[in-house]
Design an enzyme around this catalytic site. Structure first.
Site, PDB file in Angstrom:
ATOM      1  N   GLY A  75     -19.839  53.225  73.908  1.00 49.31           N
ATOM      2  CA  GLY A  75     -21.036  53.147  74.968  1.00 49.31           C
ATOM      3  C   GLY A  75     -21.731  51.976  75.283  1.00 49.31           C
ATOM      4  CB  THR A  76     -19.838  48.887  76.415  1.00 51.83           C
ATOM      5  OG1 THR A  76     -18.284  49.568  76.952  1.00 51.83           O
ATOM      6  CG2 THR A  76     -19.448  48.103  75.216  1.00 51.83           C
ATOM      7  N   GLY A  77     -21.008  51.223  78.924  1.00 49.73           N
ATOM      8  CA  GLY A  77     -21.077  51.540  80.103  1.00 49.73           C
ATOM      9  C   GLY A  77     -22.708  52.543  79.612  1.00 49.73           C
ATOM     10  CE  LYS A 109     -19.724  49.573  84.146  1.00 49.53           C
ATOM     11  NZ  LYS A 109     -19.696  50.763  83.366  1.00 49.53           N
ATOM     12  CB  THR A 125     -16.370  47.740  73.040  1.00 52.78           C
ATOM     13  OG1 THR A 125     -15.012  48.691  73.276  1.00 52.78           O
ATOM     14  CG2 THR A 125     -16.275  46.596  72.843  1.00 52.78           C
TER      15      THR A 125
END
Length: 269
Positions: free
Chosen positions: A208-210, A174, A206
């Site tokens: 918790g995006t991963g 990412k 953003t």
């Protein structure tokens, strides 16, 4: 019913960890299950402390799930220390040989707090990466794994190749931490590579995006998609979840994405 299991840490504020995973599984048509590995005390502003879960309790959770419900895909998130890594790897090697495993190598929170002890990085590389169907590091995590700086497309390819050589079957690297108008990710396997681009969304929400992206990839793989197809679909899901929470989110810090952006459109009260 399609079933997905997350083996990960906790987020009482609901935006990351097993809470984000379960929301994503549900949004994408999977029955979600969880095994708790650690208890970070956190909210959208950061991690305040982290409590270990007894290793025996983690082992019992794993056996309890597998004695009853076999998942179609498994997502691994926060593992915290070497003992947990070795336990999870041993269990999955013995009980999940034909189940796809999606690894999000959670190492450091946005606040800078470590969610994987430094002494455990080598254990992650030795025991978890080799059993992964796909691993989804961000730029700092990939730099931590490869001990290389990543600033360009070629750097991303070089780092992804190093991670493949550690035993991963596929890598979704990412690129959100890099600068530019596009959020550029790299999907790579031994015989294929493709950059996946999306317009960068200007938002502070953003949190918790991963976790959300890796859980989305897990969900799509559980539904029978290939790792490449799942990565593309997962990126679209995360883009829409980010867009839906761009302005209107919760918390005083980095708010969470909107996991149910599609379903909530149809709710009427």
């Amino acid at each position: 019913m399609i079933k997905a299991l997350t083996i990960a840490g906790f987020d009482g504020s609901g935006g990351a960890g097993i809470q984000a995973d379960l929301k994503t599984f549900s949004a994408l048509g999977c029955y979600g299950m969880s095994v708790l590995t650690a208890l970070p005390v956190q909210n959208t502003q950061g991690v305040r402390s982290c409590y270990e879960i007894d290793i025996k309790a983690i082992e019992e959770q794993l056996y309890c799930i597998f004695d009853d419900i076999i998942p179609d895909a498994i997502k691994i998130g926060m593992l915290f220390n070497s003992d947990i890594i070795k336990l999870v790897a041993k269990f999955l090697n013995e009980n999940a040989k034909n189940i796809p495993i999606i690894v999000d190598p959670v190492m450091v929170a946005k606040s800078g707090d470590r969610l994987l002890l430094e002494e455990a990085v080598n254990s992650l590389k030795k025991y978890i990466i080799p059993i992964s169907t796909i691993i989804t590091p961000n730029i700092p995590e990939a730099e931590d794994l490869t001990l290389k700086k990543i600033k360009t497309d070629d750097d991303m390819i070089d780092a992804a190749n190093d991670i493949l050589n550690m035993g991963a079957k596929n890598v979704m690297l990412k690129g959100g931490h890099l600068e530019g108008e596009l959020s550029r990710d790299l999907f790579m396997s031994k015989d294929y590579k493709e950059f996946l681009d999306a317009v960068r969304i200007d938002t502070k929400n953003t949190h918790g995006t991963g976790c959300t992206l890796s859980a989305a990839i897990c969900s799509y793989i559980a539904h029978g998609k290939t790792p490449l197809e799942a990565s593309k679909l997962g990126k679209v899901y995360l883009f829409n979840a980010l867009e839906a929470a761009k302005v209107d989110s919760v918390g005083k810090g980095h708010g969470p994405v909107h996991h149910f952006y599609e379903a909530w459109k149809h709710l009427k009260f």
